[in-house]
Each structure stands twice: as C-alpha cells, then as structure tokens.
Design a protein around this motif. Structure first.
Motif, PDB file in Angstrom:
ATOM      1  N   ALA A 201       0.692  -1.281  -0.093  1.00 31.41           N
ATOM      2  CA  ALA A 201      -0.016   0.188  -0.015  1.00 31.41           C
ATOM      3  C   ALA A 201       0.875   1.227   0.081  1.00 31.41           C
ATOM      4  N   ARG A 202       0.625   2.120  -0.899  1.00 33.43           N
ATOM      5  CA  ARG A 202       1.398   3.375  -0.909  1.00 33.43           C
ATOM      6  C   ARG A 202       0.292   4.461  -1.249  1.00 33.43           C
ATOM      7  N   ARG A 203       1.077   5.791  -0.952  1.00 37.61           N
ATOM      8  CA  ARG A 203       0.387   6.961  -1.372  1.00 37.61           C
ATOM      9  C   ARG A 203       1.547   8.065  -1.809  1.00 37.61           C
ATOM     10  N   GLY A 204       1.318   8.774  -2.668  1.00 38.34           N
ATOM     11  CA  GLY A 204       2.175   9.638  -3.093  1.00 38.34           C
ATOM     12  C   GLY A 204       2.341  10.928  -2.326  1.00 38.34           C
ATOM     13  N   ILE A 205       3.436  11.413  -2.103  1.00 41.02           N
ATOM     14  CA  ILE A 205       3.873  12.611  -1.365  1.00 41.02           C
ATOM     15  C   ILE A 205       4.427  13.782  -2.208  1.00 41.02           C
ATOM     16  N   ARG A 206       3.850  14.760  -1.889  1.00 38.16           N
ATOM     17  CA  ARG A 206       4.548  16.113  -2.678  1.00 38.16           C
ATOM     18  C   ARG A 206       4.815  17.150  -1.716  1.00 38.16           C
ATOM     19  N   LEU A 207       6.043  17.635  -2.014  1.00 36.45           N
ATOM     20  CA  LEU A 207       6.542  18.831  -1.056  1.00 36.45           C
ATOM     21  C   LEU A 207       6.460  20.089  -1.682  1.00 36.45           C
ATOM     22  N   GLU A 208       5.380  21.057  -1.421  1.00 39.46           N
ATOM     23  CA  GLU A 208       5.231  22.175  -2.074  1.00 39.46           C
ATOM     24  C   GLU A 208       5.389  23.409  -1.280  1.00 39.46           C
ATOM     25  N   ALA A 209       6.159  23.163  -0.154  1.00 39.41           N
ATOM     26  CA  ALA A 209       6.119  24.318   0.909  1.00 39.41           C
ATOM     27  C   ALA A 209       7.789  25.125   0.784  1.00 39.41           C
ATOM     28  N   GLY A 210       8.554  24.472  -0.091  1.00 38.36           N
ATOM     29  CA  GLY A 210       9.806  25.159  -0.404  1.00 38.36           C
ATOM     30  C   GLY A 210      10.691  24.476   1.063  1.00 38.36           C
ATOM     31  N   LYS A 211      11.382  25.560   1.505  1.00 36.77           N
ATOM     32  CA  LYS A 211      12.397  25.277   2.653  1.00 36.77           C
ATOM     33  C   LYS A 211      11.489  25.150   3.805  1.00 36.77           C
ATOM     34  N   ASP A 212      10.419  25.532   4.104  1.00 34.53           N
ATOM     35  CA  ASP A 212       9.736  25.400   5.284  1.00 34.53           C
ATOM     36  C   ASP A 212       9.558  23.843   5.584  1.00 34.53           C
ATOM     37  N   ALA A 213       9.426  22.954   4.627  1.00 37.21           N
ATOM     38  CA  ALA A 213       9.142  21.570   4.675  1.00 37.21           C
ATOM     39  C   ALA A 213      10.318  20.749   3.939  1.00 37.21           C
ATOM     40  N   PRO A 214      11.444  20.559   4.329  1.00 35.07           N
ATOM     41  CA  PRO A 214      12.394  19.722   3.301  1.00 35.07           C
ATOM     42  C   PRO A 214      12.090  18.509   3.596  1.00 35.07           C
ATOM     43  N   ARG A 215      11.683  17.813   4.477  1.00 33.21           N
ATOM     44  CA  ARG A 215      11.678  16.274   4.476  1.00 33.21           C
ATOM     45  C   ARG A 215      10.006  15.905   5.136  1.00 33.21           C
ATOM     46  N   TYR A 216       9.576  14.688   4.394  1.00 32.35           N
ATOM     47  CA  TYR A 216       8.221  14.383   4.790  1.00 32.35           C
ATOM     48  C   TYR A 216       8.408  12.844   4.614  1.00 32.35           C
ATOM     49  N   LEU A 217       8.376  12.169   5.810  1.00 27.89           N
ATOM     50  CA  LEU A 217       8.141  10.685   5.608  1.00 27.89           C
ATOM     51  C   LEU A 217       6.760  10.021   5.820  1.00 27.89           C
ATOM     52  N   GLY A 218       6.159   8.856   5.317  1.00 24.61           N
ATOM     53  CA  GLY A 218       5.012   8.504   5.451  1.00 24.61           C
ATOM     54  C   GLY A 218       4.922   6.852   5.404  1.00 24.61           C
ATOM     55  N   ARG A 219       3.987   6.347   5.697  1.00 26.06           N
ATOM     56  CA  ARG A 219       3.630   4.743   5.798  1.00 26.06           C
ATOM     57  C   ARG A 219       2.163   4.670   5.985  1.00 26.06           C
ATOM     58  N   VAL A 220       1.781   3.559   4.793  1.00 27.77           N
ATOM     59  CA  VAL A 220       0.336   3.077   5.123  1.00 27.77           C
ATOM     60  C   VAL A 220       0.453   1.745   5.894  1.00 27.77           C
TER      61      VAL A 220
END
Length: 792
Positions: A201-220
């Motif tokens: 199971a997966r879900r796409g992740i998009r970073l669109e906040a520039g330098k404010d959020a440089p890393r985001y990890l997730g897991r279903v």
C-alpha cells in the motif's frame, strides 16, 4: 519535559540515587523543576479480582464485594466506587497496609457490614491524580502479585525546565546522552530495525512548501485493530510523563515523541484523497482541528493536505475529519521535518500550545523521521496488528541543515574556565554527548549531531565542557585586570541626575513594558507608527511603542481607579520607529493629574494646569544652562493634545516634544477627567548642557526699563523674548514678563504684555541715553516682527 525516572534508567546506566541525579541534571543546565515520587509505601497492596458484588443493605451507593486476593477464600470489601463490578482487576490494600497520605488500612464495619481492606483508586495510591473510580488493571494481571512489582514501582515523575536552546532533551534519548556524559556511562541504544513490509500500500507525497518543509516521510499500515488496548507498561510511561492514554494509535505516536523527541501524526488512510501534499495555506482556507476548534490559517502557515482538502496544521495539530477512530482499519503514519521558523508562533496565533508545536518551534533533529516511523510501526504492529507498507520518502536534501565542524582551542578552553581539563576528559565528554571528535594540534575539531542546533561556535563547546565537567569543579577566582572608568561628559546631564531631579519635584518613576496593544495606539491616533512584533506574547503586547505616553497614561489611569486622586508619574525609556533595524529614541514622558499641590493648609486648593507642568519643564531647561535655545509654539500639535491647552516644544527650531492637556475626546475614551496633563520630550536635547564658564562679578550697575506693548493674541511670549534678545544682544541680561492683560481698553484679538528689560554693560555704566536707545530698538523690532504697539 516530564518523564519517568525508571524509563530513563532503562536507556542509560545511572550510578546514582534519585537525589544525586536531580542535582546533577540541574547543575548541568537541565533544571529539575518538579520531582514527584510515585508508588512509595505500597507494601500490602496487591492485584485482586472482584468475583462478586451485591448492593449494601443500608446504603444505596455502597456495594459489598467479594474479592479474590490470591489468599484462598475471597475477602469481603465494602466499596463505593462507581466502576466496581464483577470481573475487573483492581488494587487491593490489605489490612495492615499504610497508603501514601497516612491512610492506615484496618478491618472495619461500614454501615454494619464488615470490610477487610480497601479497593483503591490511582490517587489513593499516589501514582496519578485520577480519583473518579477504581484503578482498573488489565485482565491478565496476576492475582495476588504485589502491585508495586506489577506496575514497576517505585518510580518518580521528573519534570525539567528546559531552555529553548536544548530541544534535543525533549526526547528521552537526547536527555540520556547528557546523563551518560554526567555519570560516565553509555546510552543503551542500537540501530532501529526496519519493520517488516508485508503490504504494498502506497500514497504519493508532494512537497510544495519550499524550505519550510524539506523532509516528509509516510507509511500506510493496513488492517489494524484500532480498539486494541494499550499495554500497561506503555500506558504507565505516558501517564508518568503527564499524558493521558487515549487509544493504541495515539498512544504509540505520543510514546515515540517522548522517547525520541519526534512528533508524529496518524491519519485515517481511507479518508484521504489522492496524494499527501505539504503546502502553504491558501487565502480563506479553514480547517476543523482535533480539539473541535476551527482554524483560519493565513498564507504563512504550512498545512498537510490531500488533493482536495487540508488535513492538518503542520507541526501543530491534526484535523478532525481525518482523525483515527475506533472504526479505523487503515492508517497513514507521518513523520516530518519542519524548519522552526515555519512553525514558530503559529500555534499561538490559533490560541493553542501543543507538544508538537513546542518541539518544532525549537527544532527537531532532521534525521529522526525515519527512525521514529520505524519505531512507531514496530510498536503498533505489536499492539494492534496490521500489515505495514514501505516507507515513503519525499525530501529536498539541499534544504536540510547540515552540522558544521567547530574548532575548540585548548588554550581558549583553559582561559575561559580557569582550570585545566585533561584532553582525555574533553574527548570523553564530547563522545558521550554523541559528537564526533577529531584531535588537532592546538585542540579539537568537534562535529555535533544533527539534533544539537545550539552548537554553532567555540563558546558553545566551552559551555558543554563546563557543565559536564561540573561547575562545582571550577575554582572560584577573583577577576584580575585594570578597569577603565568611563568619564561622565561634562556637556551632558546624567540620566540618574534627571531622575533624581524629577523625584525631588514630586514625581514618581514608572517602568512600563516596551510593548502596547495596537488598539491603544488607534485611540491615540498613533496607528501605524509603532513597530509590529512578528511573534508577540499576546494581542495586548503586539506593537513596540512609538510614544511613552499611551503606556504612562494607562498607568496613571490604573492608579486613579484605585483612589489615587493626585498622580505624578514620569518615565525615562526608549520609543521605537520603523527602520532596519528599528530606530530607538531615548525619551522622557510625564503624566500628571489632580491638584497642583498636595493637600495642605497654607493656600487654597486648585487643579493642576498647563503652567504647573510647564514650570517643571522650565526648571529642567534652566538646569541645562541654555533655556534661550528652547521655544514654545502652538502650531502643528498632535491629535491627542488639547488644541487650546497644548504646545509644541522646539530647540534651535527643531521639534523636540509636546506639552499640554489631553484632548477631551481622548480623555473621555480613556475614562479620564479633563485635568490630565502630559509632557513628552526627546531626551538628548534635554540632557545637553552648556559647560560652566566663570564670569567676573559685574563692576557696573544694571538699569531697568519697563515697557508695555499690545500684540496679536497668537504671538507667544517665547517669540517676543527671541526678538528682544536678538535685537539687544549681550547688553540684555534678563527679560521679565510681569503682567498680561486683555479686555477693556485693548483691541479684540490682542493682548497687552508688560515686561522689564534688565540692561547691563560689562565695560561701563549705562546712562539714560543708552537705556532709552535700547528701549527704542526693542520696540522697533517688536513692531516690525510681532505687529506690536507701545501702550502709553
């Protein structure tokens, strides 16, 4: 930061008792604010099961319970707890036990029924504040086992008062490194094993906040049992850290936050649509939060969203609609790194303060998200089952902070501390703190772990050595060296002397905050003139003051509302104007009301007026030795001054301040009377002083000539004095105004001023012709410059 002592001791070996540990933490800069022993004195308290319950024959709210305590025959206990029922396991204080608080357990009769012990709540046992009912234990709790053994007691709840530069200690592992350095041990840590991936199971992740959020990890994680009961050991650690166990998923995220310092969140995966998007809030966007409140973030907020809606305020709180409930089967775990500047102040804007925002505002290790995600998955699978999908990563590596090596010179360390610290001890300290140490010829090159945002320069490393080596081990020495005394400039009056002069004239010094409410500035007509704060403490302290008077008059109003009719206040402080950096101007302000003099019998009482405050001003100006450089004008008054009882003060033609009564509309809006008079003056012109210069005693007598002139009403005395002095020059020693008249015999719109001219020459005696010539010159100048007419 609140935590269980036993939990900390599991992570690092501590060869010290509780008191020594608390003292060591405090001396290392991690102040122990509160230490609460838990579960002491529980001898005679065991795990028991209620096997029977009947209504008390003489009391509606009591039950007669049969309790199995592992002693063979059941014990009869009379209990009034609302949750007492057959089948639950609870703590039982047996006869002879002494509970915290001095409660001695004895066999007794309650309303005629014998009772052999007491079933206990958590509060009665001294392990929690909950007194709503019996402490319910898991159904697999072994009957007859001592409660202290079962709950891992005794323990202590320790609360630290951490400074903002130590966010790494907001997790037990970060704190454990400091403890290891203090006690010469090592942190019992290892690599976090990846959780088995049994789902795709997966879900796409998009970073669109520039330098404010440089890393985001997730897991279903699919197929969990959201109603699974949190294990007792985990629930107890949360409880002793001040957190209430809620549900398996929430408890796991809270546990990982306390253990590692990484805030996490879990979404109901079935309520998400499309990709997870980390972006800034859009204008007009709203979001219902977990606490039921509606957030209206501005475009400076970072949100976690899906393709159709906002899901959470990043770093603050999750959304209500995507929350995990008992019906949830599939969740989406998140663990992210947000830069502190993107989170700072956002929770306060929403009227919130959360554990997540508290950590993200100070800084969270950017390398923690994967470890936290794996740890949370491991715990959740063990508690609630399910199948974990792969870890999903979105990151901008260029925007992630990277620790830079910092050099520490051996000589500098010795000079600052005043004591020699062995090289081996320095290396041990930094290694125990999780830092990389590279010896150099003149010292060491230290690379701090990514969690230590506070290590930026050599002084930071010196501080680390000092606090771990021990301030008690650093000898106390008297500083040596010649101190250069700053000479007081003779051409400037000291601020302390000014304060003393004002106090001698009957004024009390006030000290107000440099911040005021924007609404107060609007009342004064000063809106837009202050410097707004990016992160104010509250709405009432949102702007740096452009004037001392709003705050000083508020202090006057506060005193007057408390039966102080005669108030005299002054303040010497700075005001602020827009600039980069903001422009700071030292100023003096006076606010006064009530009677001109304190209550006495020598003269009739009268209200304070404009001239009383001007008298104080004249005394200060005369003190500087150059009162002739000051002038009073009635034009260009600010909107908060009374148009008929106000004045603009200038020195050498440049505006320096204001004096007069408050405008009636402002006084009414502030609920003040018409007798409030104020003064505000730039400090530097006021403190400028003419250097004293010795003059010979006059050898020749002075001559006085009195004249009376009619002038237009708008011509001020200061203007007349300026004209006469510039005309007669040094021969005019003094100009005295001794009468003012308007009315019968004087044209409408004009006034009559009578003045004395004191004339004196240093080289000869003035004769009548000299004095008459001076009078003619003065009258001619007044006629020309002030439209004056000589009165007969």
């Amino acid at each position: 930061m609140k935590f269980s002592e036993n939990w900390l001791r599991e992570l690092v070996e501590i060869k010290a008792n509780r008191a020594t540990l608390a003292h060591a933490l405090t001396m290392a800069g991690l102040e122990v604010e509160e230490l609460t022993p838990l579960g002491e004195g529980l001898d005679g308290v065991v795990v028991a099961e209620i096997v029977g319950a009947e209504k008390h024959p003489e009391a509606d709210r009591l039950q007669v319970c049969k309790v199995d305590a592992g002693q063979g025959a059941p014990l009869q206990i009379v209990c009034g707890a609302p949750n007492a029922r057959v089948g639950i396991k609870v703590p039982l204080a047996t006869v002879g036990a002494n509970l915290p608080g001095g409660i001695a357990i004895k066999a007794a009769k309650l309303r005629g029924v014998e009772s052999f012990g007491m079933l206990c709540s958590a509060k009665e046992l001294g392990i929690d504040a909950d007194a709503s009912g019996l402490l319910e234990l898991p159904l697999d709790a072994p009957v007859g086992q001592p409660l202290a053994t079962y709950l891992g007691l005794p323990d202590a709840s320790i609360e630290l008062k951490l400074t903002p530069n130590r966010p790494d200690c907001l997790g037990l592992y970060g704190l454990a490194h400091d403890v290891a350095a203090l006690f010469g041990s090592r942190v019992k840590t290892g690599e976090q094993a990846p959780a088995p991936v049994t789902s795709q199971a997966r879900r796409g992740i998009r970073l669109e906040a520039g330098k404010d959020a440089p890393r985001y990890l997730g897991r279903v994680v699919e197929g969990i049992d959201a109603t699974a009961r949190t294990p007792l050991w985990l629930a107890e650690r949360l409880r002793r850290a001040g957190l209430r166990p809620i549900s398996a998923v929430v408890d796991v995220t809270n546990y990982v936050m306390l253990e590692l310092g990484q805030p996490m969140h879990a979404f109901d995966n079935d309520r998400l649509e499309g990709d997870v998007v980390v972006r800034h809030a859009r204008a007009g966007e709203t979001l219902k939060l977990l606490d039921g409140s509606e957030a209206k973030p501005d475009t400076g907020f970072v949100l976690v969203a899906d393709d159709s809606k906002a899901l959470a305020v990043a770093g603050v709180m999750g959304g209500f609609d995507s929350r995990v409930t008992d019906a949830t089967c599939n969740i989406f775990f998140e663990a992210a790194h947000f830069v502190p500047a993107a989170i700072m102040g956002r929770a306060r804007k929403l009227g919130l303060h959360t554990d997540a925002s508290h950590r993200f505002e100070r800084g969270v290790d950017p390398e923690l998200p994967r470890r936290a995600l794996e740890r949370a998955t491991e715990l959740l699978l063990a508690i609630a089952g399910g199948q974990a999908g792969p870890v999903l990563v979105a990151e901008n590596l260029a925007d992630l902070p990277k620790p830079a090596p910092v050099a520490l010179r051996r000589a500098r360390l010795r000079r600052v501390l005043g004591v020699e610290v062995a090289d081996a001890e320095v290396a041990r300290i930094f290694t125990a703190l999780g830092m990389k140490v590279e010896p150099q010829v003149d010292g060491w090159q230290i690379t701090a772990p990514s969690s230590r945002f506070d290590i930026e320069r050599e002084e930071d490393l010196v501080e680390e050595v000092a606090r771990i080596f021990g301030y008690d081990n650093i000898p106390t020495a008297t500083p040596a060296g010649a101190l250069a005394l700053a000479a007081e400039p003779e051409a400037r009056i000291g601020e302390l002397a000014l304060r003393e002069q004002l106090a001698a004239r009957g004024h009390f010094e006030a000290v107000n905050l440099s911040f005021v409410a924007n609404e107060l500035l609007v009342q004064w007509g000063l809106a837009g003139q202050g410097v707004p704060l990016a992160n104010p403490l509250s709405a009432d302290l949102a702007v740096m003051r452009p004037s001392l008077l709003p705050g000083l008059v508020e202090a006057l109003r506060h005193n007057r509302a408390r039966q102080q009719e005669r108030v005299r206040l002054f303040e010497v402080a700075r005001v602020f104007a827009e600039g980069n950096p903001p422009i700071e101007t030292p100023s003096l302000a006076i606010a006064a009301c009530g009677t001109a003099r304190a209550e006495q019998w020598g003269e009739p009482s009268r209200a304070l007026d404009f001239f009383d405050l001007k008298g104080d001003l004249d005394a200060l100006l005369a003190w500087g030795g150059e009162p002739e450089r000051w002038s009073v004008h009635t034009d260009d008054l600010p909107g908060w001054l009374h148009p008929g009882r106000g004045a603009r003060l200038s020195r050498d033609g440049e505006t320096a301040g204001w004096l007069g009564a408050l405008h009636p509309q402002l006084a009414k809006a502030l609920d003040l009377g018409p007798d409030v008079h104020v003064l505000e003056l730039a400090l530097e012109p006021l403190l400028a002083r003419r250097l004293p210069k010795a003059q010979p005693v006059a050898r020749f007598p002075s001559v006085r000539r009195d004249i009376a002139v009619e002038v237009p009403e708008e011509v001020t005395w200061s203007r007349i004095g300026e004209v006469v002095r510039s005309t007669l020059g040094g021969v005019l020693k003094e100009l005295r105004l001794f009468d003012r008249y308007s009315g019968k015999g004087v044209e409408a719109g004009r006034k009559s001023l009578a003045m004395g001219l004191i004339l004196q020459d240093a080289s000869r005696t003035l004769v009548d012709d000299d004095a008459d010539r001076c009078v003619r010159q003065a009258i001619a100048a007044l006629e020309r410059e002030c439209k004056a007419k000589l009165r007969g």
